[in-house]
Design an enzyme around this catalytic site. Structure first.
Site, mmCIF file in Angstrom:
data_model
loop_
_atom_site.group_PDB
_atom_site.id
_atom_site.type_symbol
_atom_site.label_atom_id
_atom_site.label_comp_id
_atom_site.label_asym_id
_atom_site.label_seq_id
_atom_site.Cartn_x
_atom_site.Cartn_y
_atom_site.Cartn_z
ATOM 1 N N PRO B 158 0.836 -1.204 0.000
ATOM 2 C CA PRO B 158 0.000 0.000 0.000
ATOM 3 C C PRO B 158 0.872 1.255 0.000
ATOM 4 C CG PRO B 158 -0.677 -1.537 1.729
ATOM 5 C CD PRO B 158 0.630 -2.020 1.209
ATOM 6 N N TYR B 159 0.430 2.269 -0.753
ATOM 7 C CA TYR B 159 1.166 3.526 -0.848
ATOM 8 C C TYR B 159 0.183 4.665 -0.683
ATOM 9 C CZ TYR B 159 4.222 7.156 -2.809
ATOM 10 O OH TYR B 159 4.979 8.282 -2.995
ATOM 11 N N SER B 164 6.886 8.310 4.380
ATOM 12 C CA SER B 164 7.484 7.434 5.396
ATOM 13 C C SER B 164 8.939 7.786 5.667
ATOM 14 C CB SER B 164 7.399 5.981 4.910
ATOM 15 O OG SER B 164 8.478 5.243 5.406
ATOM 16 N N GLU B 230 0.739 18.041 4.516
ATOM 17 C CA GLU B 230 0.628 18.487 3.129
ATOM 18 C C GLU B 230 0.594 17.302 2.175
ATOM 19 O OE1 GLU B 230 3.447 21.881 1.988
ATOM 20 O OE2 GLU B 230 4.337 20.927 3.743
ATOM 21 N N ARG B 241 -0.033 4.940 13.181
ATOM 22 C CA ARG B 241 -0.355 5.570 14.463
ATOM 23 C C ARG B 241 0.195 7.002 14.511
ATOM 24 N NH1 ARG B 241 -2.184 2.307 18.493
ATOM 25 N NH2 ARG B 241 -1.517 3.798 20.048
ATOM 26 N N SER B 243 0.551 11.106 14.798
ATOM 27 C CA SER B 243 0.277 12.064 15.859
ATOM 28 C C SER B 243 0.241 13.448 15.229
ATOM 29 C CB SER B 243 1.390 11.989 16.902
ATOM 30 O OG SER B 243 1.291 13.068 17.799
ATOM 31 N N GLY B 293 0.872 -1.471 6.932
ATOM 32 C CA GLY B 293 0.670 -2.095 5.621
ATOM 33 C C GLY B 293 1.005 -3.559 5.559
ATOM 34 N N VAL B 298 -6.247 -0.027 4.373
ATOM 35 C CA VAL B 298 -7.334 0.739 4.980
ATOM 36 C C VAL B 298 -8.031 1.479 3.854
ATOM 37 C CG1 VAL B 298 -7.900 2.593 6.577
ATOM 38 C CG2 VAL B 298 -6.060 0.995 7.133
ATOM 39 N N TYR B 502 11.904 15.240 19.708
ATOM 40 C CA TYR B 502 12.239 15.161 18.291
ATOM 41 C C TYR B 502 13.668 15.634 18.105
ATOM 42 C CZ TYR B 502 10.358 14.983 13.546
ATOM 43 O OH TYR B 502 10.069 14.617 12.263
#
Lengths: 638, 582
Positions: B158-159, B164, B230, B241, B243, B293, B298, B502
């Site tokens: 899936p893309y 990612s 975006e 998951r 955020s 994936g 989904v 981060y």
């Protein structure tokens, strides 16, 4: 070993400038150590507040006392805490300049080590870990740090020092904090102390100085490290509160130790005088003697992070609050123990030996006197071996060897005399007539002093000597067999000499390569053979260990402790006398295995009975007669 | 942000094939050596950034003389020929599903935005790419595709938005079957809005900004704004998951989702009702969310919506040091009064933010800036190399926002914080969107870098930040990186029991034989350090293939076994064979 550079350190005599310049201006010099890795130093009261408000302490107070009232903890902290003030450092600097210039010809310090130390203080919290041989050790590092414009360390001290009126307070203001001796299971005290130490380490405003051996070595031999303080200083790293810690081994050695005769008497059972200011004043006369040089070698900082790599998982605290009181995990204990042992080993390797240490070794082997020319010849021969084994000798190159040896020996005229070309151990003077027992006692003090100086050099020879002994007990030359016997000795002497736990193969390797260096053995893939030319070396090295083996060599039947001959007593000097007594505890070696062969090392296992303990000899328990009565030893965790 | 159409089946026409974002938007140093951001889409677009060059050169020790330009165009002949299963392709055609094996489209879907992926593309290196791209139009198309894939044993990947950063989109090298990239971009419709229950039912291929814009037109929002919004898709959020920056008000994806429909090789999985909470065993949504994936696609999601907030206000606070800043955030979390977003940048990032200040138009503003700086550093005694800044975003009705604002500033004052204006706050958030473009600029000049994240209990935040940053610096040094790296962090989310941290990490790789390897080792060590300090394996980036090695440690052997057994049941033939996570 990367932690230990073999390049020749550059020693500088810090007293030279003191003799030329004014002590006052030294004491009043501009003192602005470069800022450490941490925040600016908190005031002592701010530091104490941080400790008292810590979650850890609150947990413990609640757990131990059932309420959250922190008054008790505050009182303990008041007793304990340092109150470092630069004015007192200056005062102390002045006083120490006066004292040191009188006591010592030189205080030799390796400046390269200080440069590395300075670098380290700017990166991570630094833990200064000197060996402990004399009361003089106590403030000498602070004095050196002051002289070289480095942050003054905060020093862990035994509580008796605090009891000295005035002096205690001066120490406190010079950065000492005081630890009770027998803490035992006083949880609250432990909590206050450990939180205090950890807070200092965490904030990193000053180096923490403590004696990992826990106490002054009465025999000048390294002691197996005590783990309490070690755990406290390591914990901030293991819990991720600091990025890294630098452990800096510091090796302090003396040509002549101030309290040499005091130590010998203590070993003979005369109780240690209490530390009092009055006692100190009375001891002024020791100031009138010549103590030669003192060497302070600052070793390479050891990164705890490097040590921990692959040895310990820092994730172990991920599932509990880090402030929660709790015993260190087995993993942490093993790690701390290995780290502490390693530091002691580095202290040993950094120690600068005086020629007298070598002479003393030889004198001891001839307690009934020897000819000076032979002694000098053998000392030179021994020097060759020692250097090949990597010893660090303070042997002035610009003087004739004979002069070096004789002047080094002359410093110890309280121990040996040279009369008519013969060298004798000194007997203490006293009223006639003497009983046999008194006679022993009088000679013993010189023997013990001599042994102590020999002990300073012992670490150089231990491993090769153990290999040599092991070789002598193995039929054939199989390396594997020799190694097995070596391991037996290593386990046997685990409390006698300092071995890093789990480093058996490395120790063996070190011993073997030492022997090869001396040309005493030739090694093939599986065999280790003594060479014909250097047979003497093997015999000599084995002889070094002989007294130790004899001490452990207790044969016998039933429950009687056997012989403890006069000779044995005189050559008896293991650091911590093991209480050796007929006891129901059957002797098993650490690790629980029995010697590989029944005849190994003349130990007639399994007929040996004795109990091991880590405790110091109880005053009075060292007499030529067998020891008796069980002493339950509580090992001091500090 | 100006709208666009990546919903086109050929996003590569308007997006970079070897870098981040829109082709027309990029940083560059112009002939005068001034920093500039091109295009018209962002607030920063078309602006001159006078301090960027100095910051860039000083931070990385680079020189604009030394360039490492990227391969300008994709060399189509370097793309491996597709390995197609002809009957599968035939049946797809019969079923009316769009498909293509055009090389550009396949390359475009062969990667996410990990450093090594982009670095390879810039050098013109093409690895394993999907053999075919398919574009289902709706849920039923997906059902057909999955059926056919099972029938012909074809590997489906899936893309969604392709953003990612966990190597999740890399085709596994060991995969010998035909690999089909299932691009959800055509499933991008809002199917209905339920104003009574405040929910929206959407096809999962919709891109974040489109969803938000279309909802806004009806007076609603989801409030889910991950930094990648975006370009990232709803299905991608669910699968990783995700955020969002405003999770304090709206929640993270797991709080927002009411219903999920997913197509698996076993069939379709979904719940039978839209009740707000259920006690029906372990929540099956939690098998889906974060499955990356590996279980299915989904296709449709029902999620919560909120009326658009009446009022928004940015803000910022300057703290004397990072420690004070963290203490303040902790206190805000304790009082549960966090604004929609609150982020704390460390000093390095604060300075970085300054480097991106556009040219000041009037002398007056520059005078005012000088005055502010004077006030903070001289009058208040903040050390310029220690101070740090928190950016804030408040949302709600005007009165409440102002009240809320006061509460937060009062707390900040207790920790030495000074209000530093709306503008600084707004710039902070804008940076989020352009920072990914900056990496491409760095890569033009021997600088490579990446971001990564974690979540950690409050009491370890400071220790973790310090140790990880330091570890990065040390590891770089040890591995021969000539100039100290840029190693910086920010706290981006607050929770009751901890925070999300981060990290940005970049360095100048001149003189290194294998910069990628060095980079990967350092990132690996940094992750080890995070784990040793009690941080999680990931807060929202996911595991993908990049962090798989730590999964067992992260969830325990039994935990991993549980996940494996679900995979085993749902997809026994590993049709969804991207090999992420497990």
């Amino acid at each position: 070993m990367q932690e230990f550079s073999m390049t020749k350190p550059s020693f500088v005599d810090i007293l030279e400038e003191r003799r030329r310049g004014s002590d006052i201006s030294h004491a009043l010099r501009a003192f602005s150590p470069p800022p450490g890795c941490g925040a600016p130093p908190p005031s002592p009261s701010a530091l104490n507040k941080m400790v008292l408000e810590s979650q850890h302490l609150r947990y413990v107070v609640l757990e131990v006392r059932g309420h959250s009232e922190g008054g008790e903890a505050a009182a303990l902290l008041d007793e304990m805490s340092q109150n470092l003030q630069v004015t007192f450092i200056r005062l102390l600097g002045f006083a120490l300049s006066k004292i040191f210039t009188r006591l010592f010809r030189r205080i030799q310090v390796n400046e390269d080590g200080l440069a590395r130390l300075q670098q380290a203080t700017q990166e991570h919290p630094v833990i200064l870990m000197p060996n402990h041989r004399s009361y003089v050790d106590f403030l000498v590092l602070s004095y050196i740090m002051f002289t070289y414009d480095l942050s003054i360390p905060v020093i862990a001290a035994g509580i008796p020092l605090m009891g000295m009126s005035l002096i205690g307070e001066i120490f406190r203001r010079s950065g000492a904090f005081f630890i009770r001796r027998a803490i035992g299971s006083d949880k609250l005290y432990w909590a206050v102390l450990s939180e205090y130490v950890r807070t200092i380490v965490r904030t990193g405003f000053a180096p923490v100085e403590f004696y990992v051996e826990g106490l002054r070595s009465r025999t000048l031999k390294s002691l197996t490290p005590k783990m309490g303080m070690m755990h406290m200083v390591l914990e901030p790293f293991l819990k991720g509160e600091v990025y890294d810690l630098s452990l800096v081994p510091v090796s302090i050695s003396y040509d002549r130790v101030l309290e040499e005769s005091l130590l010998a008497h203590e070993l003979l059972g005369v109780p240690k005088p209490r530390e009092t200011t009055r006692g100190l004043l009375k001891a002024r006369r020791v100031l009138e003697q010549d103590y030669g040089s003192m060497h302070v070698y600052f070793g390479n900082p050891v990164s705890v992070r490097e040590l921990a790599k692959g040895r310990i998982g820092r994730g172990q605290y991920n599932l509990v609050p880090r402030d929660l009181p709790g015993r260190p995990s087995e993993e942490s204990q093993a790690f701390a123990s290995a780290a502490a042992h390693r530091v002691v080993r580095l202290q040993e390797r950094g120690t600068v030996l005086s020629p007298w240490s070598l002479t003393a070794l030889l004198v001891l082997q001839r307690p009934d006197g020897t000819r000076w020319d032979l002694l000098a010849r053998d000392t030179l021969w021994l020097r060759g071996i020692a250097l090949q084994l990597g010893a660090r000798l303070d042997w002035p190159a610009d003087l004739p060897d004979l002069e070096v040896m004789s002047s080094s020996m002359a410093l110890h005229r309280s121990v040996v005399r040279c009369e008519e070309g013969c060298v004798w151990l000194v007997e203490e003077a006293g009223p006639e007539p003497v009983t046999q027992e008194e006679g022993v006692f009088r000679r013993a003090s010189a023997v013990l002093m001599c042994a102590s100086y020999r002990n300073q050099a012992l670490h150089v020879f231990t491993r090769p000597a153990m290999v040599a002994v092991a070789m002598g007990t193995v039929p054939g030359h199989s390396q594997e067999d020799i190694y097995r016997h070596f391991c037996f000795l290593r386990d046997l002497f685990a409390n006698e000499f300092v071995f890093v736990p789990g480093c058996g193969p490395q120790d063996f390797e070190e011993g073997c390569s030492g022997l090869q260096q001396c040309g005493a053995v030739s090694a093939t893939d599986h065999e280790l053979k003594p060479t014909e030319e250097e047979r003497d070396t093997i015999v000599f090295l084995s002889a070094i260990l002989e007294p130790f083996i004899e001490t452990y060599q207790v044969t016998g039947d039933n429950c009687t402790l056997l012989y403890f001959s006069l000779r044995n007593c005189l050559s008896f000097f293991p650091s911590h006398f093991r209480e050796i007594f007929p006891n129901s505890t059957r002797y098993t070696l650490p690790g629980g295995y029995l010697p590989p062969t029944p005849t190994c090392c003349k130990l007639q296992c399994p007929n040996i009975y004795f109990r091991q303990s880590h405790c110091r000899i109880h005053p009075g328990s060292c007499s030529p007669t067998p020891l008796c009565g069980p002493q339950v030893a509580t090992s001091s965790p500090i | 942000i100006t709208s666009h159409h990546i919903t086109d089946s050929k996003p590569q026409d308007i997006m970079k094939w070897n870098g981040w974002g829109y082709s027309d938007s990029r940083f560059l140093f112009n002939k005068k050596g001034q920093g500039e951001f091109t295009g018209k889409r962002y607030r920063l677009s078309g602006m001159i950034l006078p301090s960027l060059k100095d910051w860039f050169e000083a931070t990385f020790g680079t020189s604009l003389q030394h360039k490492t330009p990227a391969t300008p165009t994709l060399n189509v002949s370097a793309v491996p020929p597709p390995n197609l299963v002809e009957p599968f392709v035939e049946e797809l055609k019969v079923a009316g599903v769009a498909a293509s094996h055009d090389p550009e489209g396949r390359v475009f879907r062969s990667h996410g935005h990990c450093l090594h992926e982009i670095f390879a593309l810039r050098e013109g290196r093409i690895g394993r790419v999907p053999d075919l791209v398919v574009w289902p139009n709706c849920h039923n198309d997906v059902v057909k595709i999955v059926e056919l894939a099972c029938k012909y044993n074809v590997c489906l990947m899936p893309y969604g938005g392709g953003t990612s950063v966990s190597s999740a989109l890399e085709c596994p090298l060991e995969e010998t079957r035909s690999v089909v990239s299932l691009d959800t971009s055509q499933m991008n419709r809002i199917l209905w809005i339920d104003e009574k229950n405040l929910t929206v039912h959407v096809e999962a291929g919709i891109i974040g900004q489109d969803l938000e814009r279309q909802l806004n037109e009806s007076g609603y929002c989801t409030g889910h704004e991950p930094d990648s919004m975006e370009f990232s898709s709803l299905g991608g959020w669910v699968a990783t998951r995700a955020s969002g920056m405003k999770k304090n008000i709206y929640g993270n994806i797991e709080d927002l989702v009411v219903h999920i429909k997913m197509v698996t090789p076993r069939g379709v999985i979904e719940k039978s009702c839209q009740g707000p909470r259920m006690s029906t065993g372990p929540d099956i949504h939690h098998f889906i969310m974060g499955s990356e994936g590996t279980l299915g696609v989904v296709t449709e999601v029902t999620m919560k919506i909120r009326p658009l907030p009446e009022y928004q206000k940015y803000g910022s606070i300057v703290f004397p040091n990072f420690q004070q800043g963290v203490s303040c955030l902790r206190e805000v979390a304790r009082q549960r009064c966090a604004p929609a977003s609150i982020r704390l940048m460390d000093n390095e990032q604060f300075q970085f933010g300054h480097a991106l200040k556009p040219q000041v138009s009037s002398i007056f503003t520059s005078f005012l800036d000088g005055l502010k700086k004077f006030y903070i550093t001289k009058f208040k005694g903040f050390e310029p190399h220690h101070l740090c800044v928190a950016t804030l975003l408040f949302e709600g009705d005007r009165e409440k926002v102002l009240q809320h604002e006061k509460q937060v500033y009062d707390i900040a004052a207790k920790f030495g914080g000074l209000a530093a204006g709306e503008d600084n706050g707004q710039r902070g958030y804008m940076l989020t969107f352009v920072i990914a473009y900056l990496r491409d600029l760095g890569m033009d000049y021997y600088v490579i870098g990446e971001s990564f994240e974690t979540s950690v209990p409050w009491d370890r935040v400071l220790d973790l930040c310090r140790n990880v940053k330091e570890r990065i610096v040390r590891e770089c040094k040890e591995r021969g990186v000539q100039f100290p790296p840029f190693s910086t962090c920010r706290v981006t989310q607050t929770y009751d029991a901890g925070a999300c941290v981060y990290f940005y990490f970049a360095f100048n790789y001149r003189g290194l034989a294998d910069p990628l390897h060095v980079y990967e080792r350092v990132e690996h060590e940094a992750r080890e350090e995070i784990l040793a300090n009690g941080g999680s394996l990931s807060h929202h980036h996911g595991v993908g293939k990049l962090r798989k090695e730590w999964m067992r440690e992260a969830v325990s052997t039994v935990g991993l076994g549980m996940l494996q057994s679900v995979k085993e049941y749902v997809d026994p033939n590993n049709i969804f064979g991207n090999r992420n996570l497990l």
